[in-house]
Design a protein around this motif. Structure first.
Motif, PDB file in Angstrom:
ATOM      1  N   VAL A 249       7.114  51.731  27.191  1.00 53.27           N
ATOM      2  CA  VAL A 249       8.652  51.526  26.772  1.00 53.27           C
ATOM      3  C   VAL A 249       9.418  52.561  27.414  1.00 53.27           C
ATOM      4  O   VAL A 249       9.157  53.745  27.170  1.00 53.27           O
ATOM      5  CB  VAL A 249       8.585  51.417  25.301  1.00 53.27           C
ATOM      6  N   VAL A 250      10.243  52.363  28.240  1.00 55.47           N
ATOM      7  CA  VAL A 250      11.279  53.142  28.589  1.00 55.47           C
ATOM      8  C   VAL A 250      12.528  52.868  27.918  1.00 55.47           C
ATOM      9  O   VAL A 250      13.319  51.875  27.693  1.00 55.47           O
ATOM     10  CB  VAL A 250      11.718  52.988  30.060  1.00 55.47           C
ATOM     11  N   ILE A 251      13.195  54.020  27.375  1.00 55.14           N
ATOM     12  CA  ILE A 251      14.506  53.850  26.640  1.00 55.14           C
ATOM     13  C   ILE A 251      15.441  54.723  27.320  1.00 55.14           C
ATOM     14  O   ILE A 251      15.457  55.987  27.321  1.00 55.14           O
ATOM     15  CB  ILE A 251      14.429  54.289  25.094  1.00 55.14           C
ATOM     16  N   ILE A 252      16.540  54.164  28.066  1.00 55.80           N
ATOM     17  CA  ILE A 252      17.790  54.743  28.510  1.00 55.80           C
ATOM     18  C   ILE A 252      18.446  55.243  27.474  1.00 55.80           C
ATOM     19  O   ILE A 252      19.143  54.295  26.488  1.00 55.80           O
ATOM     20  CB  ILE A 252      18.173  53.704  29.719  1.00 55.80           C
ATOM     21  N   GLY A 253      19.148  56.257  27.480  1.00 53.73           N
ATOM     22  CA  GLY A 253      20.034  56.768  26.391  1.00 53.73           C
ATOM     23  C   GLY A 253      19.109  57.061  25.180  1.00 53.73           C
ATOM     24  O   GLY A 253      19.738  56.557  23.972  1.00 53.73           O
ATOM     25  N   ALA A 254      18.124  57.876  25.158  1.00 55.33           N
ATOM     26  CA  ALA A 254      17.279  57.974  23.967  1.00 55.33           C
ATOM     27  C   ALA A 254      17.394  59.295  23.107  1.00 55.33           C
ATOM     28  O   ALA A 254      16.647  59.592  22.368  1.00 55.33           O
ATOM     29  CB  ALA A 254      15.774  57.668  24.574  1.00 55.33           C
ATOM     30  N   SER A 255      18.344  59.946  23.672  1.00 54.08           N
ATOM     31  CA  SER A 255      18.397  61.396  22.835  1.00 54.08           C
ATOM     32  C   SER A 255      19.180  61.437  21.846  1.00 54.08           C
ATOM     33  O   SER A 255      19.102  62.395  20.956  1.00 54.08           O
ATOM     34  CB  SER A 255      19.097  62.378  23.757  1.00 54.08           C
ATOM     35  N   GLN A 256      19.711  60.280  21.305  1.00 56.44           N
ATOM     36  CA  GLN A 256      20.477  60.598  19.830  1.00 56.44           C
ATOM     37  C   GLN A 256      20.865  59.016  19.395  1.00 56.44           C
ATOM     38  O   GLN A 256      20.642  58.078  20.483  1.00 56.44           O
ATOM     39  CB  GLN A 256      21.643  61.186  20.081  1.00 56.44           C
ATOM     40  N   GLY A 257      21.467  58.844  18.145  1.00 58.18           N
ATOM     41  CA  GLY A 257      21.742  57.558  17.851  1.00 58.18           C
ATOM     42  C   GLY A 257      20.487  56.629  17.708  1.00 58.18           C
ATOM     43  O   GLY A 257      19.413  56.597  17.529  1.00 58.18           O
ATOM     44  N   ILE A 258      21.022  55.359  18.200  1.00 56.01           N
ATOM     45  CA  ILE A 258      20.337  54.170  18.127  1.00 56.01           C
ATOM     46  C   ILE A 258      19.004  54.477  19.349  1.00 56.01           C
ATOM     47  O   ILE A 258      17.963  53.907  18.814  1.00 56.01           O
ATOM     48  CB  ILE A 258      21.287  53.097  18.836  1.00 56.01           C
ATOM     49  N   GLY A 259      19.403  54.931  20.339  1.00 61.19           N
ATOM     50  CA  GLY A 259      18.168  55.244  21.437  1.00 61.19           C
ATOM     51  C   GLY A 259      17.059  56.022  20.577  1.00 61.19           C
ATOM     52  O   GLY A 259      15.790  55.933  20.773  1.00 61.19           O
ATOM     53  N   LEU A 260      17.444  57.045  19.951  1.00 65.54           N
ATOM     54  CA  LEU A 260      16.635  58.067  19.303  1.00 65.54           C
ATOM     55  C   LEU A 260      15.764  57.104  18.049  1.00 65.54           C
ATOM     56  O   LEU A 260      14.609  57.392  17.976  1.00 65.54           O
ATOM     57  CB  LEU A 260      17.329  59.381  18.759  1.00 65.54           C
ATOM     58  N   ALA A 261      16.197  56.411  17.204  1.00 67.76           N
ATOM     59  CA  ALA A 261      15.846  55.634  16.383  1.00 67.76           C
ATOM     60  C   ALA A 261      14.686  54.642  17.101  1.00 67.76           C
ATOM     61  O   ALA A 261      13.666  54.338  16.398  1.00 67.76           O
ATOM     62  CB  ALA A 261      16.823  54.608  15.607  1.00 67.76           C
ATOM     63  N   MET A 262      15.145  54.080  18.095  1.00 67.92           N
ATOM     64  CA  MET A 262      14.280  53.203  18.777  1.00 67.92           C
ATOM     65  C   MET A 262      13.085  53.982  19.226  1.00 67.92           C
ATOM     66  O   MET A 262      11.969  53.614  19.037  1.00 67.92           O
ATOM     67  CB  MET A 262      14.870  52.536  20.030  1.00 67.92           C
ATOM     68  N   ALA A 263      13.238  55.197  19.652  1.00 63.64           N
ATOM     69  CA  ALA A 263      12.105  56.168  20.295  1.00 63.64           C
ATOM     70  C   ALA A 263      10.909  56.482  19.269  1.00 63.64           C
ATOM     71  O   ALA A 263       9.974  56.189  19.239  1.00 63.64           O
ATOM     72  CB  ALA A 263      12.595  57.265  21.045  1.00 63.64           C
ATOM     73  N   GLU A 264      11.665  56.817  18.064  1.00 65.23           N
ATOM     74  CA  GLU A 264      10.720  57.022  16.956  1.00 65.23           C
ATOM     75  C   GLU A 264       9.992  55.975  16.268  1.00 65.23           C
ATOM     76  O   GLU A 264       8.798  55.845  16.201  1.00 65.23           O
ATOM     77  CB  GLU A 264      11.787  57.676  15.621  1.00 65.23           C
ATOM     78  N   LEU A 265      10.680  54.533  16.350  1.00 61.84           N
ATOM     79  CA  LEU A 265       9.877  53.585  15.768  1.00 61.84           C
ATOM     80  C   LEU A 265       9.173  52.907  16.905  1.00 61.84           C
ATOM     81  O   LEU A 265       7.840  52.412  16.462  1.00 61.84           O
ATOM     82  CB  LEU A 265      10.956  52.316  15.688  1.00 61.84           C
ATOM     83  N   MET A 266       9.185  52.940  17.985  1.00 59.75           N
ATOM     84  CA  MET A 266       8.403  52.588  19.011  1.00 59.75           C
ATOM     85  C   MET A 266       7.237  53.391  19.256  1.00 59.75           C
ATOM     86  O   MET A 266       5.873  52.845  19.084  1.00 59.75           O
ATOM     87  CB  MET A 266       8.804  52.685  20.376  1.00 59.75           C
TER      88      MET A 266
END
Length: 241
Positions: free
Chosen positions: A9-26
């Protein structure tokens, strides 16, 4: 049971906010997660906290740098899910909008999605995959001072539907998430009066949480949504009703 085992999974804009929450969950769902953001420092700090996280500093508005990223990604084993989450919001009255505001907002919120999705689709073409674009309820909801942001996000939704149509035959699903007012730094530019009025307009009477948006992204990334494509799904506490 982890839902993203053996998926990249590649998450663009992952350093904070929604992107960070996505990274942690994935990550918690077994995925190999590659966090992409403009700030190398923020990514390195994030990687220290999330040990299994891979990072790649990238300014997506510099489109010449996007192809090398996907060449690198192919060497890492390919791609299953791309989440286009980067976005900027700079509220301005219509009479005060300048060309710089337009260029910066559209370059980040919309234009970069074209090469990102093109290269992602090529990597996914043999086995299928999921592209998830993060739009906004403001793409459909007129709000004072948000003409630029709303227009750019409306473009994201149109792109999502057209890509879904073109890529369905390759088993690549393309959907968009349209968050309402989520408790992230993106709201920092809003005045207290504007924020108070927004809360008053939300039927559920609260801001959304980044983790709630991440749960929707997880569903769209997983095999549970294999027959869903071309959809824009609002997550806004009823604000868009």
């Amino acid at each position: 049971m982890q839902r993203l085992v053996n998926k990249t999974v590649v998450i663009i804009g992952a350093s904070q906010g929604i992107g960070l929450a996505m990274a942690e969950l994935m990550l918690s769902e077994g995925a190999k997660v590659i966090a992409v953001a403009r700030s190398k420092d923020k990514l390195e700090q994030l990687a220290q906290r999330l040990e299994k996280l891979d990072i790649y500093p990238l300014d997506i508005t510099q489109t010449d740098n996007i192809k090398p990223f996907f060449v690198w990604l192919q060497k890492q084993g390919g791609l299953d899910v791309l989440i286009n989450n980067a976005g900027i919001m700079e509220p301005k009255g219509f009479g005060f909008i300048k060309s710089d505001n337009l260029q910066q907002s559209f370059a980040t919120n919309l234009f970069a999605l074209f090469p990102l999705s093109q290269f992602a689709a090529r990597l996914m073409s043999k086995k299928g995959g999921s592209i998830i674009n993060v739009s906004s309820v403001l793409a459909q909801k007129a709000t004072l001072g948000q003409a630029v942001y709303s227009a750019s996000k409306a473009g994201v939704e149109a792109l999502t539907k057209n890509l879904a149509l073109e890529l369905a035959g390759q088993k690549v699903r393309v959907n968009a998430i349209a968050p309402g007012s989520i408790d992230t730094s993106l709201l920092d530019n809003l005045t207290e009066q504007t924020l108070a009025q927004t809360l008053a307009d939300i039927p559920m009477q609260r801001l959304g949480l980044p983790q709630e948006v991440a749960q929707l992204a997880l569903f769209l990334a997983s095999n549970e949504s294999q027959y869903i494509t071309g959809q824009v799904i609002a997550i806004d506490g009823g604000w868009s009703l």
